[in-house]
Scaffold this active site. Structure first.
Site, PDB file in Angstrom:
ATOM      1  N   SER A   1     -44.390  27.603  33.363  1.00  0.00           N
ATOM      2  CA  SER A   1     -44.123  26.453  34.240  1.00  0.00           C
ATOM      3  C   SER A   1     -43.083  26.749  35.326  1.00  0.00           C
ATOM      4  O   SER A   1     -42.282  25.881  35.683  1.00  0.00           O
ATOM      5  CB  SER A   1     -43.722  25.221  33.413  1.00  0.00           C
ATOM      6  OG  SER A   1     -44.796  24.820  32.585  1.00  0.00           O
TER       7      SER A   1
ATOM      8  N   GLU B   1     -42.393  34.637  27.716  1.00  0.00           N
ATOM      9  CA  GLU B   1     -43.146  33.426  28.045  1.00  0.00           C
ATOM     10  C   GLU B   1     -43.241  32.556  26.800  1.00  0.00           C
ATOM     11  O   GLU B   1     -44.133  32.775  25.961  1.00  0.00           O
ATOM     12  CB  GLU B   1     -44.559  33.787  28.525  1.00  0.00           C
ATOM     13  CG  GLU B   1     -44.586  34.646  29.764  1.00  0.00           C
ATOM     14  CD  GLU B   1     -45.893  34.494  30.542  1.00  0.00           C
ATOM     15  OE1 GLU B   1     -45.796  34.291  31.765  1.00  0.00           O
ATOM     16  OE2 GLU B   1     -46.981  34.543  29.943  1.00  0.00           O
TER      17      GLU B   1
ATOM     18  N   GLY C   1     -48.193  26.483  31.188  1.00  0.00           N
ATOM     19  CA  GLY C   1     -49.179  25.514  31.666  1.00  0.00           C
ATOM     20  C   GLY C   1     -48.879  24.073  31.292  1.00  0.00           C
ATOM     21  O   GLY C   1     -49.738  23.206  31.425  1.00  0.00           O
TER      22      GLY C   1
ATOM     23  N   LYS D   1     -54.952  34.363  36.078  1.00  0.00           N
ATOM     24  CA  LYS D   1     -55.796  34.013  34.924  1.00  0.00           C
ATOM     25  C   LYS D   1     -57.275  34.008  35.370  1.00  0.00           C
ATOM     26  O   LYS D   1     -57.630  34.810  36.235  1.00  0.00           O
ATOM     27  CB  LYS D   1     -55.324  32.695  34.311  1.00  0.00           C
ATOM     28  CG  LYS D   1     -53.809  32.743  34.020  1.00  0.00           C
ATOM     29  CD  LYS D   1     -53.286  31.629  33.179  1.00  0.00           C
ATOM     30  CE  LYS D   1     -51.791  31.824  32.951  1.00  0.00           C
ATOM     31  NZ  LYS D   1     -51.206  30.816  32.075  1.00  0.00           N
TER      32      LYS D   1
ATOM     33  N   ASN E   1     -50.000  35.732  37.977  1.00  0.00           N
ATOM     34  CA  ASN E   1     -51.097  35.885  37.027  1.00  0.00           C
ATOM     35  C   ASN E   1     -52.095  34.774  37.327  1.00  0.00           C
ATOM     36  O   ASN E   1     -51.869  33.623  36.985  1.00  0.00           O
ATOM     37  CB  ASN E   1     -50.557  35.764  35.591  1.00  0.00           C
ATOM     38  CG  ASN E   1     -51.676  35.775  34.559  1.00  0.00           C
ATOM     39  OD1 ASN E   1     -52.832  36.041  34.886  1.00  0.00           O
ATOM     40  ND2 ASN E   1     -51.326  35.483  33.311  1.00  0.00           N
TER      41      ASN E   1
ATOM     42  N   HIS F   1     -50.683  38.935  26.670  1.00  0.00           N
ATOM     43  CA  HIS F   1     -50.413  37.567  27.140  1.00  0.00           C
ATOM     44  C   HIS F   1     -50.702  36.572  26.016  1.00  0.00           C
ATOM     45  O   HIS F   1     -51.599  36.794  25.198  1.00  0.00           O
ATOM     46  CB  HIS F   1     -51.287  37.259  28.362  1.00  0.00           C
ATOM     47  CG  HIS F   1     -50.907  35.975  29.010  1.00  0.00           C
ATOM     48  ND1 HIS F   1     -51.347  34.759  28.552  1.00  0.00           N
ATOM     49  CD2 HIS F   1     -50.079  35.706  30.044  1.00  0.00           C
ATOM     50  CE1 HIS F   1     -50.810  33.789  29.304  1.00  0.00           C
ATOM     51  NE2 HIS F   1     -50.040  34.346  30.217  1.00  0.00           N
TER      52      HIS F   1
ATOM     53  N   GLU G   1     -52.257  33.903  25.940  1.00  0.00           N
ATOM     54  CA  GLU G   1     -53.655  33.437  25.861  1.00  0.00           C
ATOM     55  C   GLU G   1     -54.540  34.492  25.204  1.00  0.00           C
ATOM     56  O   GLU G   1     -55.496  34.155  24.492  1.00  0.00           O
ATOM     57  CB  GLU G   1     -54.147  33.041  27.268  1.00  0.00           C
ATOM     58  CG  GLU G   1     -53.511  31.729  27.700  1.00  0.00           C
ATOM     59  CD  GLU G   1     -53.189  31.613  29.173  1.00  0.00           C
ATOM     60  OE1 GLU G   1     -53.760  32.338  29.995  1.00  0.00           O
ATOM     61  OE2 GLU G   1     -52.324  30.758  29.506  1.00  0.00           O
TER      62      GLU G   1
END
Ligand code: 13P
Length: 246
Positions: A209, A164, A170, A9, A7, A93, A95
């Site tokens: 991560s 996730e 991140g 992003k 991904n 996701h 985000e």
């Protein structure tokens, strides 16, 4: 087949995409026993399709809208993605949920559209740090799954799921493979209980991560069927090492 997905992003222009794929392809060309997926930003999907042509590497998008067309400024529909050669799309996701306010009901509408139109969604679920500290991980994941999959109970084999944990995305602090395995098992048991035609075709990916030096430990776990990789997928050598870590 196990699935290792990148991904990207909001990273990589079409030119940068071309350079990446040129470097990445020779590093993974001998692998036939695992599925590799790249999810670039929308604007780099055509360049990706061009340079991945003739390879077994799959192409996906990071988001979609549930309507086919219309007055939805800034949105991208599933037919648009299919025409560019996308076989997958990431839905829900963290985000999208936390920065752009997507809720479980919207995610459910997107998933229903994906199944109707024939693109394979990767549904993302995961708890925030405060949920985890309150012992609510399973409850949060269960609620996300139940709402996202409502009216799709018999279609779960056409969906992959990425666990996730939000606090691991991140941050450089992954879940332990043992903790991830527990949640993956819980998700698989849930799928079994809601789908009376369960065929165990859903891959449950871990994301958060993942790096070349920890990927192999996750892949040893019984219920971890793949990985969804953010930051460490942006460098072709790093992503190739993750793909080859098991
Ligand atoms: P990182 O690998 O950068 O933690 O991101 C994970 C992720 O969000 C993949 O979808």
């Amino acid at each position: 087949m196990r699935l290792i997905a990148a991904n990207w992003k909001m990273n990589k222009t079409p030119g940068e995409t071309k350079d990446y794929i040129k470097k990445f392809l020779p590093l993974v060309s001998d692998l036939r026993d695992r599925e590799i997926l790249i999810c670039p930003p929308f604007t780099s999907i055509p360049a990706s399709a061009e340079f991945l042509k003739g390879t077994s590497i799959k192409l996906g998008a990071q988001n979609c809208y549930f309507e086919d067309s219309g007055a939805y400024t800034g949105e991208i529909s599933i037919p648009m993605l299919l025409e560019l050669g996308c076989e997958y799309v990431i839905v829900g996701h963290s985000e999208r949920r936390h920065i752009f306010g997507e809720d479980d009901e919207l995610i459910n509408k997107k998933l229903i559209a994906c199944i109707e139109k024939g693109i394979r969604p990767i549904l993302c679920v995961g708890e925030r740090l405060e949920d985890r500290e309150a012992g609510m991980t399973e409850k949060v994941v269960e609620t996300q799954l139940r709402i996202a999959l409502s009216r799709l109970e018999n279609h779960t084999d056409s969906i992959d799921i990425a666990y996730e944990p939000v606090w691991a995305i991140g941050t450089g602090v992954p879940a332990t493979p043992e903790d991830a395995q527990k949640v993956h098992r819980f998700i698989r048991e849930m799928l079994k209980s809601i789908n009376s035609n369960f065929e165990n075709k859903t891959r449950i990916l871990y994301g958060g991560s993942v790096k070349p030096d920890n990927a192999g430990e996750f892949m040893k776990k019984e219920d971890i069927d793949g990985l969804l990789v953010g930051g460490a997928s942006l460098d072709p050598e790093s992503f190739a090492r993750i793909v080859k870590s098991f």
